[in-house]
Write a protein that holds these residues in place. Structure first.
Motif, PDB file in Angstrom:
ATOM      1  N   GLY A  11      -0.696  -9.824   2.009  1.00  0.00           N
ATOM      2  CA  GLY A  11       0.186  -9.426   1.027  1.00  0.00           C
ATOM      3  C   GLY A  11       0.151  -9.722  -0.321  1.00  0.00           C
ATOM      4  N   ALA A  12       0.689  -9.123  -1.115  1.00  0.00           N
ATOM      5  CA  ALA A  12       0.392  -9.350  -2.800  1.00  0.00           C
ATOM      6  C   ALA A  12       1.237 -10.386  -3.304  1.00  0.00           C
ATOM      7  N   LEU A  13       2.446 -11.086  -2.494  1.00  0.00           N
ATOM      8  CA  LEU A  13       3.200 -11.972  -2.983  1.00  0.00           C
ATOM      9  C   LEU A  13       2.676 -13.074  -3.687  1.00  0.00           C
ATOM     10  N   ASP A  31      -6.695  -9.096 -10.037  1.00  0.00           N
ATOM     11  CA  ASP A  31      -7.489  -9.965  -8.994  1.00  0.00           C
ATOM     12  C   ASP A  31      -6.755 -10.044  -7.643  1.00  0.00           C
ATOM     13  N   CYS A  32      -5.722  -9.117  -7.240  1.00  0.00           N
ATOM     14  CA  CYS A  32      -5.224  -9.191  -5.966  1.00  0.00           C
ATOM     15  C   CYS A  32      -6.038  -8.973  -4.909  1.00  0.00           C
ATOM     16  N   ARG A  33      -5.925  -9.558  -3.741  1.00  0.00           N
ATOM     17  CA  ARG A  33      -6.592  -9.356  -2.708  1.00  0.00           C
ATOM     18  C   ARG A  33      -5.668  -9.455  -1.454  1.00  0.00           C
ATOM     19  N   GLY A  34      -4.487  -9.022  -1.751  1.00  0.00           N
ATOM     20  CA  GLY A  34      -3.259  -9.080  -0.716  1.00  0.00           C
ATOM     21  C   GLY A  34      -3.477  -8.108   0.372  1.00  0.00           C
ATOM     22  N   CYS A  35      -4.447  -7.204   0.196  1.00  0.00           N
ATOM     23  CA  CYS A  35      -4.884  -6.293   1.502  1.00  0.00           C
ATOM     24  C   CYS A  35      -6.372  -5.956   1.569  1.00  0.00           C
ATOM     25  N   SER A  36      -6.778  -5.461   2.437  1.00  0.00           N
ATOM     26  CA  SER A  36      -8.329  -5.139   2.279  1.00  0.00           C
ATOM     27  C   SER A  36      -8.648  -4.084   1.094  1.00  0.00           C
ATOM     28  N   LEU A  37      -7.592  -3.207   0.662  1.00  0.00           N
ATOM     29  CA  LEU A  37      -8.044  -2.062   0.013  1.00  0.00           C
ATOM     30  C   LEU A  37      -8.957  -2.338  -1.284  1.00  0.00           C
ATOM     31  N   TYR A  38      -8.777  -3.633  -1.982  1.00  0.00           N
ATOM     32  CA  TYR A  38      -9.424  -4.077  -3.106  1.00  0.00           C
ATOM     33  C   TYR A  38     -10.984  -3.941  -2.807  1.00  0.00           C
ATOM     34  N   GLU A  39     -11.462  -4.097  -1.462  1.00  0.00           N
ATOM     35  CA  GLU A  39     -12.754  -4.141  -1.188  1.00  0.00           C
ATOM     36  C   GLU A  39     -13.702  -2.984  -1.688  1.00  0.00           C
ATOM     37  N   GLN A  43     -11.341  -0.488  -8.922  1.00  0.00           N
ATOM     38  CA  GLN A  43     -10.289  -1.484  -9.658  1.00  0.00           C
ATOM     39  C   GLN A  43      -8.834  -1.088  -9.104  1.00  0.00           C
ATOM     40  N   THR A  44      -8.030  -2.202  -9.586  1.00  0.00           N
ATOM     41  CA  THR A  44      -6.733  -2.180  -9.501  1.00  0.00           C
ATOM     42  C   THR A  44      -6.330  -1.005 -10.547  1.00  0.00           C
ATOM     43  N   VAL A  45      -5.288  -0.094 -10.112  1.00  0.00           N
ATOM     44  CA  VAL A  45      -4.504   0.690 -11.178  1.00  0.00           C
ATOM     45  C   VAL A  45      -3.185   0.380 -11.180  1.00  0.00           C
ATOM     46  N   ALA A 100       3.048   3.185  -5.311  1.00  0.00           N
ATOM     47  CA  ALA A 100       3.430   2.261  -4.448  1.00  0.00           C
ATOM     48  C   ALA A 100       2.369   1.374  -3.674  1.00  0.00           C
ATOM     49  N   VAL A 101       1.086   1.925  -3.822  1.00  0.00           N
ATOM     50  CA  VAL A 101      -0.146   1.308  -3.494  1.00  0.00           C
ATOM     51  C   VAL A 101      -1.040   1.160  -4.790  1.00  0.00           C
ATOM     52  N   LYS A 102      -1.687   0.064  -4.973  1.00  0.00           N
ATOM     53  CA  LYS A 102      -2.216  -0.058  -6.343  1.00  0.00           C
ATOM     54  C   LYS A 102      -3.905   0.234  -6.260  1.00  0.00           C
ATOM     55  N   HIS A 103      -4.281   0.321  -5.102  1.00  0.00           N
ATOM     56  CA  HIS A 103      -6.072   0.575  -4.807  1.00  0.00           C
ATOM     57  C   HIS A 103      -6.006   1.850  -4.216  1.00  0.00           C
ATOM     58  N   PHE A 104      -7.063   2.473  -4.593  1.00  0.00           N
ATOM     59  CA  PHE A 104      -7.439   3.799  -4.000  1.00  0.00           C
ATOM     60  C   PHE A 104      -8.131   3.363  -2.796  1.00  0.00           C
ATOM     61  N   THR A 127       3.221  -2.197   2.700  1.00  0.00           N
ATOM     62  CA  THR A 127       4.190  -3.550   2.961  1.00  0.00           C
ATOM     63  C   THR A 127       3.634  -4.444   1.984  1.00  0.00           C
ATOM     64  N   ALA A 128       2.243  -4.605   1.995  1.00  0.00           N
ATOM     65  CA  ALA A 128       1.602  -5.672   1.407  1.00  0.00           C
ATOM     66  C   ALA A 128       1.469  -5.524   0.129  1.00  0.00           C
ATOM     67  N   CYS A 129       1.502  -4.387  -0.439  1.00  0.00           N
ATOM     68  CA  CYS A 129       1.337  -4.023  -1.950  1.00  0.00           C
ATOM     69  C   CYS A 129       2.790  -3.837  -2.521  1.00  0.00           C
ATOM     70  N   ARG A 130       3.932  -3.788  -1.712  1.00  0.00           N
ATOM     71  CA  ARG A 130       5.369  -3.615  -2.320  1.00  0.00           C
ATOM     72  C   ARG A 130       5.540  -4.903  -3.238  1.00  0.00           C
ATOM     73  N   PRO A 131       5.149  -6.051  -3.095  1.00  0.00           N
ATOM     74  CA  PRO A 131       5.787  -7.095  -4.055  1.00  0.00           C
ATOM     75  C   PRO A 131       5.249  -6.884  -5.615  1.00  0.00           C
ATOM     76  N   TRP A 132       4.225  -6.098  -5.690  1.00  0.00           N
ATOM     77  CA  TRP A 132       3.891  -5.373  -7.186  1.00  0.00           C
ATOM     78  C   TRP A 132       5.108  -4.502  -7.391  1.00  0.00           C
ATOM     79  N   LEU A 133       5.345  -3.588  -6.768  1.00  0.00           N
ATOM     80  CA  LEU A 133       6.161  -2.578  -7.294  1.00  0.00           C
ATOM     81  C   LEU A 133       7.685  -2.956  -7.328  1.00  0.00           C
TER      82      LEU A 133
HETATM   83 FE1  SF4 Z   1      -3.425  -5.984  -3.635  1.00  0.00          FE
HETATM   84 FE2  SF4 Z   1      -1.912  -3.710  -3.328  1.00  0.00          FE
HETATM   85 FE3  SF4 Z   1      -4.679  -3.753  -4.124  1.00  0.00          FE
HETATM   86 FE4  SF4 Z   1      -3.933  -4.233  -1.200  1.00  0.00          FE
HETATM   87  S1  SF4 Z   1      -3.499  -2.255  -2.479  1.00  0.00           S
HETATM   88  S2  SF4 Z   1      -5.161  -5.421  -2.553  1.00  0.00           S
HETATM   89  S3  SF4 Z   1      -1.859  -5.545  -1.985  1.00  0.00           S
HETATM   90  S4  SF4 Z   1      -2.959  -4.456  -5.406  1.00  0.00           S
END
Ligand code: SF4
Ligand code: URA
Length: 228
Positions: A11-13, A31-39, A43-45, A100-104, A127-133
């Motif tokens: 998660g992002a915390l 630079d968040c790697r809180g879940c695998s969606l960044y892969e 980029q983070t939106v 709610a979620v920052k990666h596509f 849930t992983a991304c919720r700390p950003w929100l």
């Molecule tokens: Fe981090 Fe959210 Fe992207 Fe997952 S979706 S890597 S928690 S910013």
């Protein structure tokens, strides 16, 4: 990298800075790697708009065009949303927009298709991304939150929240600024409010688009009346 999967499931915390405003959050989220969606995403939106807005709009996740541009709500759903806001009498320049979620998240790309097909984030990713929100809600501290669709509603109010049961209603929130927020049945003045409505992408997909669009605008008018 050894152990990177472990990091990616946590998660992002750990990535959320304790200090600083929205610009500091945005820099860290890149630079968040809180879940695998960044892969697989470009980029983070992160959220965008007024850092001290009275109104915060929360969508689901960036789409194809947002992923490329690095800005929320710049594609077809964003255009429709901005048009609906204008029609409802809400100045988009006064609002903060986020997701709610920052990666596509998208389905595997198939040959010959121009646009990548969006896939809904699952509960884990939400849930992983919720700390950003949560951090955005604390920093911006809006008087009114608009949840656009079920994913935003669940991230803000918990997994049992159903948009269909309360759309268009101005809900009072209990004090406390951590997510998930709680609805307070007593409507005190000074309470933060939340209004849930449909996602603009659902309007684009609707059989009767005009009717769905009218429904979105009429929900947004409730928000406009509250904002005055
Ligand atoms: Fe981090 Fe959210 Fe992207 Fe997952 S979706 S890597 S928690 S910013
Ligand atoms: N849909 C969303 O939920 N958010 C965006 O930023 C774009 C489309």
């Amino acid at each position: 990298m050894p152990g990177s999967r472990d990091v990616a499931s946590g998660g992002a915390l750990p990535y959320v800075p304790a200090r600083g405003g929205i610009p500091a959050l945005r820099r860290a989220a890149a630079d968040c790697r809180g879940c695998s969606l960044y892969e697989d995403a470009t980029q983070t939106v992160f959220g965008a708009g007024r850092a001290r807005a009275r109104l915060m709009l929360v969508g689901e996740q960036p789409g194809d065009q947002e992923d490329k541009a690095g800005e929320p709500f710049v594609g077809p759903a964003g255009h429709l949303l901005r048009k609906a806001l204008g029609e409802a009498g809400i100045d988009e320049e006064q609002a903060y927009f986020t997701n709610a979620v920052k990666h596509f998240k998208f389905a595997p790309v198939t040959e010959g298709r121009k646009r990548r097909i969006h896939k809904a984030p699952n509960l884990r990713e939400l849930t992983a991304c919720r700390p950003w929100l949560a951090a955005e809600v604390r920093r911006v501290n809006p008087e009114l939150l608009i949840a656009l669709g079920a994913t935003a509603g669940k991230s803000l109010l918990g997994n049992s929240f159903k948009v269909t049961e309360s759309r268009g209603a101005l809900l009072s929130l209990a004090s406390g600024r951590d997510l998930p927020l709680a609805v307070d049945e007593e409507e005190g003045d000074g309470h933060r409010r939340l209004l849930a409505t449909v996602h603009p992408s659902a309007v684009l997909r609707a059989k009767d688009r005009e009717e769905a669009y009218g429904g979105l605008v009429s929900d947004l008018r409730v928000a406009a009346r509250f904002l005055g």
